[in-house]
Structure formats: C-alpha cells, structure tokens
Design a protein around this motif. Sequence first.
Motif, PDB file in Angstrom:
ATOM      1  N   MET A   4       0.860  -1.178   0.000  1.00 55.20           N
ATOM      2  CA  MET A   4       0.000   0.000   0.000  1.00 55.20           C
ATOM      3  C   MET A   4       0.882   1.208   0.000  1.00 55.20           C
ATOM      4  O   MET A   4       1.824   1.280   0.732  1.00 55.20           O
ATOM      5  CB  MET A   4      -0.827   0.010   1.268  1.00 55.20           C
ATOM      6  N   SER A   5       0.560   2.128  -0.825  1.00 47.55           N
ATOM      7  CA  SER A   5       1.537   3.196  -0.873  1.00 47.55           C
ATOM      8  C   SER A   5       1.035   4.617  -0.888  1.00 47.55           C
ATOM      9  O   SER A   5       1.599   5.439  -0.215  1.00 47.55           O
ATOM     10  CB  SER A   5       2.487   2.988  -2.014  1.00 47.55           C
ATOM     11  N   SER A 271       6.768   3.630  -3.166  1.00 50.86           N
ATOM     12  CA  SER A 271       5.526   4.100  -2.577  1.00 50.86           C
ATOM     13  C   SER A 271       5.130   5.481  -3.065  1.00 50.86           C
ATOM     14  O   SER A 271       5.960   6.262  -3.471  1.00 50.86           O
ATOM     15  CB  SER A 271       5.694   4.204  -1.073  1.00 50.86           C
ATOM     16  N   HIS A 382      -3.209   3.878  -8.504  1.00 50.38           N
ATOM     17  CA  HIS A 382      -2.780   2.937  -7.465  1.00 50.38           C
ATOM     18  C   HIS A 382      -3.649   3.061  -6.221  1.00 50.38           C
ATOM     19  O   HIS A 382      -3.153   3.077  -5.105  1.00 50.38           O
ATOM     20  CB  HIS A 382      -1.315   3.172  -7.100  1.00 50.38           C
ATOM     21  N   GLU A 385      -3.266   0.790  -3.316  1.00 55.60           N
ATOM     22  CA  GLU A 385      -1.970   0.863  -2.638  1.00 55.60           C
ATOM     23  C   GLU A 385      -1.816   2.207  -1.944  1.00 55.60           C
ATOM     24  O   GLU A 385      -0.721   2.631  -1.625  1.00 55.60           O
ATOM     25  CB  GLU A 385      -0.846   0.684  -3.660  1.00 55.60           C
TER      26      GLU A 385
END
Length: 763
Positions: A4-5, A271, A382, A385
């Motif tokens: 997860m970012s 990330s 994303h 994330e």
Amino acid sequence: MGAMSLLWILLFISFQKVYLQELELDYYDEMYEEPQPVNCSTTETIKGGRVTYSQGGLPGSVLTYHCEPGHYPFPVSHRSCSADGEWTIMRSANGRRLSQATCKELLCPGQLQLDHGEIWPRDQWFRPGSNQSFSCQEGFTLSGSAQRNCTLSGEWTGNTPACDNHADDCQDPGVPPGAQRTAGRFQTGDKVNYRCQSGLDLLGSAERVCLENREWSGTAPRCQGPHTFDSPSVVAAAMSGSLSGVMDVLSSQEFKQKQSFGRTIRVAKGSRLNIYILLDSSGSISKEDFESAKIATIKLIKKLDSYEVQMKFHVMSFASQAIDIVDINDRYASSNVDYIIWSLKDFDYKSHGRQTGTNLHAALHRVNEKIAFFKQNSKEHHFNETQNIIIIQTDGYSNTGTSPQIALAHIRKHLGYSPTAKDHTGETLLDIYVFGVGDQLNKAELNAIASKKAGEKHLFILKDYEILGEVFNSMISDKSVTMCGVAREDEDFVQDKDLVYTRPWLVTVCFGSIISQNWVLTAAHCFARSSSQNIIQTIEVEYGEGKVAAKNVAIHPEYNVRKLNHRNVSEFYDYDIALVQLNRSIPLSWSARPICLPCTVPASRALKKINSTCEEHRKELLSHKQTAAFFFHKSNSKGSARKETHIHTQDQRPGCVAKAMLTLTKPTNVTVDEYVTERFLCTGGSEGYQDSIACPGDSGGSLFLQKRMRYFQVGVLAWGTTDPCKHPGSRPGPTARDFYISLFRVVPWLKEHLGQEIQFLDN
Ligand SMILES: *[C@@H]1O[C@H](CO)[C@@H](O)[C@H](O)[C@H]1NC(C)=O
Ligand SMILES: *[C@@H]1O[C@H](CO)[C@@H](O)[C@H](O)[C@H]1NC(C)=O
Ligand SMILES: *[C@@H]1O[C@H](CO)[C@@H](O)[C@H](O)[C@H]1NC(C)=O
Ligand SMILES: *[C@@H]1O[C@H](CO)[C@@H](O)[C@H](O)[C@H]1NC(C)=O
Ligand SMILES: *[C@@H]1O[C@H](CO)[C@@H](O)[C@H](O)[C@H]1NC(C)=O
Ligand SMILES: *[C@@H]1O[C@H](CO)[C@@H](O)[C@H](O)[C@H]1NC(C)=O
Ligand SMILES: *[C@@H]1O[C@H](CO)[C@@H](O)[C@H](O)[C@H]1NC(C)=O
Ligand SMILES: *[C@@H]1O[C@H](CO)[C@@H](O)[C@H](O)[C@H]1NC(C)=O
C-alpha cells in the motif's frame, strides 16, 4: 497486507476568532464616508499578568493577556477591538459579564480511580509542584509511574498507573487522571468506557474493546482542561514516531536494528504519498497567525518531502467554502515541492475575501471528491496501494454547513471502512491527525474527527501557531530516521551555535564524510604511504559531537603518488580516495548522519527516481556544464565553513584541467589527460562565478550538492593548483583550480567495500 503506498495527508489550519471585526470594518469603510475610527483603550490590565496589543488599539487590533508559567488568563486570552472602539465583552462560564481579567493557576486533575490499588493523596485538583503516589494491592503489579508530579503546564510527569494480575486476556488499560472508568473484566470482547470529570474534555477513545490479539482497540484516553496544551516535544515525538512508522522504508532494509513504532511498516518500495493540506482561513484570522500557519505548513511539507516516498500534495484554504491552492490532479504542481511552497507563500491571508464561516465539511467534502476520483481511476492512481494520512489543524468550531463527520464517513466508505467506526485501529489506509490551535477549541469535535489507533496519538492541542512550526521542524526524530543527505535547513538557525547540524556527514581525519554509520570516505594521501596497523591505531575520526577510532583503512589499490616520478611528475593523485572503517558505529543524530552516495539505492530514493541507473544519477547531479556545488574549508577559528564552487564538465572541462599543467615545473612529456585523468572533477575559476578554492587542509573533504532538500556527494578533494591559505584574504588567482576524485568513476571499488552496508544499483 500487500503493497500500500499512496498516503493522503490532509491539513487544516484554522485561526482564533479575532479577525471578524477587522473585516467588518473594511465593509463599513466601503459603505460610509471615512468614519473616524475610535480606538480601543490600551490601558487594559490583568491581575498577575501583562497585556499586549497587535495594532495599538485600532479597531480590528487584538489584545492578548499573558500570565506567568503555571497560570492562564481568565476568562479569555484574547479580545478584539470592535468598530465602535470597544474590546469584546468578557463573560464567565455562567454568562455573567466580567470587567477585569485575572491570571488563574493551572491545576492538574487528580487520579480518581486505580482499581486494585491505593492513591495518595486523594484530591480532585493538584497545584503545580505537588505530587500523587500510587501502590497496588498484594498480587497485583504496578505498571506506569509510582509517583507523578504536577507540572507548570498542568500535566503530570510519568505514565498512567495501573494494577494488573495478568489474569485476563488484556492488561488493565488504566484510568487517566481526571477520568472514571466502568467496572468490568478484560477478556476478549469486553469493553471499558471512560468519562472525564466536568470541565475536562476527553481526548482519545471513550470506549475501548479487548481485541483478539490481547490489545485494546483505539487510543488511550486522556482528560484535558481548556487551558492545558501539549508541549512541542511531546507532539513532535508522537508525530515522528507515527509518521516514521508509516514512511521510513529505507531503514527497515538497510539497518537491521530497526526500531518498531508500534505498527508494521506498510509502505512498499516505490511508494506514493498524497498529501492534502487544508488551511482554514475563516474570517477570524489575524495576519500574524496566518503567516505562522503558512510557515509551519512549509516546514511540514519540507519534512514530509524528505521521506523516501513519492508524494503529491493538495493544498486548500477554506472558510465558508474551500479554495484550492494546489490541486492534486495537477501532475506538475502536486509533486513539485518548490512550486507548492511558492504557491503557499503567494497565498495572501485576504485572498479568501470576506469569509466568516468555518466550513470543515466543505473542506473534507473536497478531499472526498479527490479520493472518489482516484477510486474511479484506481488502477492508474494505485488506489488500492494508497495509504491515507489526514492531518488537520483547526480551532474546531465548524459553524457553517453540514457536519464534517458526513464527509469523513464518505471518505471512509470509499476506502472500504465502516463510515461510522469509533475504532480506527483497522484503518490501515487512513490516518487523520488533528492539530487544535488556541484556547477557543471545541475539543470534543476535534476528538471525534481524529483517528484512534492503538499506541498512537492523532489529536494534539497546541497553544499557538508558532509552536506548530517548532513541532513540524523537529518532527523527524534522530533515532528513527537513517536517511542519507538530510540536514537541518532552518533559516532560524544561528550559524555558530548549530554549525554541526547543517553538515552532519562531516568528519575530520583529514576531512572526510560519513557515508554510513561505520564508514567514512576521505582521500588516500591523508594516510601518508602506510596503512599499517600502527598508523591505523592512531587514527581518530571526529564527527559532529564525538570521536571514534578507526578499525581499518582501505586505500584505493591504484593510488600511487609516485607513479609518474620517472616522467618528472613529483606528485600524482589519481585514485586519491580511501575508506575508513570505524571501530564502532556512529550514533545518528542531527549532527552526525550519512551523506547520499550516487549509484546507490538510498540515493535513488532520495532523488525519487525509482529504478534509476548510475548514469541517470550522474545526469541528474551533474547535468550542467557548470554545476554549483559545495565543499568545506577548515577555518582557523572554529571548525569549518561551507564554500561554494562550480564543477566544470563537458566543453568546460578542458579549459579547467589545462591549468593543472602549470604545476609541472620540470620538463615532462606527460599530457594533460594523463595528469588529470577521467577520475577527476575540476572546480574553480572566475568565469561567471568567483569560485572558492580549497586549502591543503581541506583534503579528503566532500564535493557535494543539494537536490530535493538532500545532499549528495559527487567527489573527494584530492589536490589543487594553488594554496589560497598562503595568502589569506586575497582572491584566488586566475589559474586556481581544485581536483576531486569523481565518485562516479570508482563505483566498483566503493561497492566492494560498502556493498554489505549500502545497497548499490546494479547498473
Ligand atoms: C489610534 O491608534 C493609532 C495607532 O496607535 C494612532 O496612530 C491614532 O492616532 C489613534 N487614534 C486616535 C483617535 O486616538
Ligand atoms: C510530594 O508532595 C508532598 C506534599 O506536597 C511533599 O511533602 C513531598 O515532599 C513530595 N514528595 C516529593 C518526592 O516531591
Ligand atoms: C517526581 O518527582 C520526584 C522527586 O523529584 C522524583 O523522584 C520522581 O521520579 C518524579 N516522578 C516522575 C514520574 O517523574
Ligand atoms: C482494488 O480492490 C478492490 C477490492 O478489493 C478490487 O475489486 C479492485 O479490483 C482492486 N483494484 C485494483 C486496481 O487492484
Ligand atoms: C575502539 O578503539 C578504541 C581506541 O583504540 C579502543 O579503546 C576500543 O576498545 C575500540 N573498540 C572496539 C569495539 O574495538
Ligand atoms: C522497477 O523495476 C521492477 C523490476 O524491473 C519493476 O517490476 C517495477 O515495476 C519498476 N518500478 C517502477 C516504478 O518503474
Ligand atoms: C626530466 O627532467 C630532466 C631535467 O631536469 C630532463 O633531462 C629529462 O629529459 C626529463 N624527463 C622526461 C621524461 O621528460
Ligand atoms: C616519455 O618519456 C619517457 C622517458 O624518456 C619515455 O619512456 C616515454 O615513452 C615517453 N612517453 C611518451 C608518451 O612520449
């Protein structure tokens, strides 16, 4: 948990309600012909304290009451001057009009409840300097402090006491001073409920559940009075611990003894971080507060940007509506920290026009729109994330529009969390930090907005905006961050006093630089001809505020100062580079920290160039024909001074290195390329800039430059054509040049020695 970012940070800045009258005055100005302003009196007093005025008593100016430490102004700390020349009316809690302000003593709320234990003395309130003691019944052991002392800020030293016999699944979570807790057991699924005695606000979780993992849900509660504030050091420690836990990806890999911050590191390589900054410019801001808030915010952005994650920012100002200053969807702006800082500086406190409301809902709703957009385009952005951190600064009175909770519920829903959750422990993608500033706070509302996670604090109550800046500047704690090339950039820093903080990689052997906790980079010629054990034992490395002995010295095997003797070149400095291994690790601090080495993974992260190559680092760092860089000069009086120079590459290099030939005094057939090999970077000269020139004593020092708020070393000082220290005070002559070993040309050798400690790029 997966990778997860993205991280969302949301930041509210809000202000005390003191600007209202000034705005109304502007309004009246437009309506009537030059009304003669009536000043407010500037002879107000407070018993036991003093009074200051922001604009000499003009309508719109602010009166501030100041009290001695351990005291607070009652009933208010500020009053504003209305258009008719009167200070705002003061009322007591029961609504009675008061004509005189008083300084009252801050009291600590007493410990009211300690199950299976004794409290002594048992009072409801304690004066600063007094203390309270705790002990447990037989069979129970005490956790927390056996004695706590009431401080001048109305807080207790030490930790909440609790008596436990380890019979239940969860430990007794304790009862904070000023609170009472429901009776009950502490088995999995059991709940405890807290409430604070009247006049105190409960911050943290009012209800906690004993979870399967034998931890309590939520965050520990505390009871705080209206005149008590969190100290900057406490806030900074709590914030940095928490944020480091989220963001410090580097340390986990490179440094084995990584500290745990009470939760796992969740940000994966590569990330992303999305940061929302919301400035509350509701119609109550003084210009000073707005400026302090902007400065604090800029400090926060700089700190956050120094973490090794890709970041995007959204900056917003809100009053009765929300206005974007930087839009997170603007690809260029949202990740360009310099631009963001510029935009913030450019945003005037009056840019919002006449705004009297504080519409927290509108601001959060705007954030929700952004999150909803990213969710719709989840793959590209994303979304799954994405880690969401929300930092809110506010005075807490959302007095316009819908409840902020409704917008928060939408945000939670988008992220897949219960929209009405009381316990936020499982919200791994969302953190909401709240900073309440001032003494006009609705703490209950702020507490309802902040996340409540085990072992973490998300709500902070600060006295003023200046303290906020202090908090953000000291947010990255010494212990938790091992990143390279970070130095304090504080303009407020007194040069002399805090010299070491702005050059934390500098050590003195000759000169050298800390490149990891165990290695120092310097010049080979510093070790004369010998690297024998006898010599090594005498080597001492001095850094920031300490000293450490050398364990080993690795001189580049190709270094040979006599190599060209037979061709009448008396000294030859090719490969003049060495590594000193230290016999103990240098403890990292603001005065001792590694500089970033090109062609390493940490440098890639610092440059925010994931998957980059060594060549890309060179292009990024030495992109210009003439690149501005720094070196350190040993000054006689104290320590060292940072000097500016320029690295000449491409078509500027030949002219630069040619000056080296002037140092050859005997006839020789050595060419300039043989004498100044491709290993050397050349600096100095006066075309365009008057470059500083190093002295022999500066040898071994780093040639470094700044990128993205970090420092990168590109060379090691080997030699120069002149010695300016022979003629102190005079400008370097036209032939003065310095030559540094380029780190880009010795990467395999660096990797051979440092590969265990620093991850180098594969190509
Ligand atoms: C009001 O205060 C201002 C600033 O101190 C001063 O310049 C001005 O003369 C005052 N006006 C009156 C009417 O006293
Ligand atoms: C604690 O407070 C009591 C009463 O105020 C005082 O007599 C005692 O000396 C204090 N103890 C300490 C260790 O400060
Ligand atoms: C309170 O003060 C006493 C006496 O100075 C000291 O021994 C004690 O450690 C203090 N308690 C805490 C929790 O700091
Ligand atoms: C994100 O997670 C949701 C729910 O788990 C899933 O349906 C969706 O496909 C995921 N999207 C991406 C881009 O991974
Ligand atoms: C490091 O060197 C110092 C000075 O030579 C010595 O006293 C110390 O024992 C050494 N420490 C280690 C861990 O080798
Ligand atoms: C980096 O490289 C790895 C492996 O080549 C690849 O899987 C990853 O997607 C790349 N990351 C970025 C941000 O380009
Ligand atoms: C070195 O200098 C001497 C004179 O000092 C000269 O005779 C000789 O030829 C020079 N050698 C080279 C290689 O140029
Ligand atoms: C330079 O002079 C030395 C000594 O005379 C000789 O051995 C060498 O070959 C010469 N080198 C070049 C490149 O001319």
